[in-house]
Write a protein that holds these residues in place. Structure first.
Motif, PDB file in Angstrom:
ATOM      1  N   GLN A  26       0.830  -1.208   0.000  1.00  0.00           N
ATOM      2  CA  GLN A  26       0.000   0.000   0.000  1.00  0.00           C
ATOM      3  C   GLN A  26       0.866   1.260   0.000  1.00  0.00           C
ATOM      4  N   LYS A  29       2.196   1.785  -3.471  1.00  0.00           N
ATOM      5  CA  LYS A  29       1.166   2.340  -4.355  1.00  0.00           C
ATOM      6  C   LYS A  29       0.997   3.837  -4.125  1.00  0.00           C
ATOM      7  N   HIS A  56       1.944   4.586 -15.225  1.00  0.00           N
ATOM      8  CA  HIS A  56       0.734   4.019 -14.644  1.00  0.00           C
ATOM      9  C   HIS A  56      -0.348   3.751 -15.677  1.00  0.00           C
ATOM     10  N   LEU A  65       1.561  -5.598 -11.490  1.00  0.00           N
ATOM     11  CA  LEU A  65       0.719  -5.018 -10.450  1.00  0.00           C
ATOM     12  C   LEU A  65      -0.647  -5.699 -10.426  1.00  0.00           C
ATOM     13  N   GLU A  69      -2.286  -7.772  -7.339  1.00  0.00           N
ATOM     14  CA  GLU A  69      -3.603  -7.428  -6.798  1.00  0.00           C
ATOM     15  C   GLU A  69      -4.548  -8.628  -6.842  1.00  0.00           C
TER      16      GLU A  69
END
Length: 80
Positions: A26, A29, A56, A65, A69
């Motif tokens: 987190q 991110k 991104h 990523l 996730e």
């Protein structure tokens, strides 16, 4: 050295390790979002600016990523 030995003897990561990894994820991110903001600000002042890092909004840069996730979502689903 002590933690390396502990890590090698453990069959799996502990709940505390998982929580720490989640917290670090987190944090990473949030830092990435901040870098995106800084790069947008610099790009608005300098049209020739090209950020040298992953983007991104580029699909190819987000594959790892998305995989991470998905793994986190599956892990949370197992606990529910």
């Amino acid at each position: 050295m002590h933690y390396i030995t502990k890590w090698k003897t453990a069959a799996t990561i502990t709940t505390d390790d998982e929580a720490l990894l989640e917290e670090l994820y987190q944090l990473a991110k949030r830092l990435d979002e901040r870098m995106d903001t800084v790069e947008r600000l610099v790009a608005s002042d300098n049209p020739d600016f090209q950020p040298p890092r992953l983007q991104h909004d580029r699909s190819i840069d987000n594959v790892p990523l998305r995989e991470l996730e998905e793994m986190l979502a599956e892990k949370k689903g197992e606990r529910a």
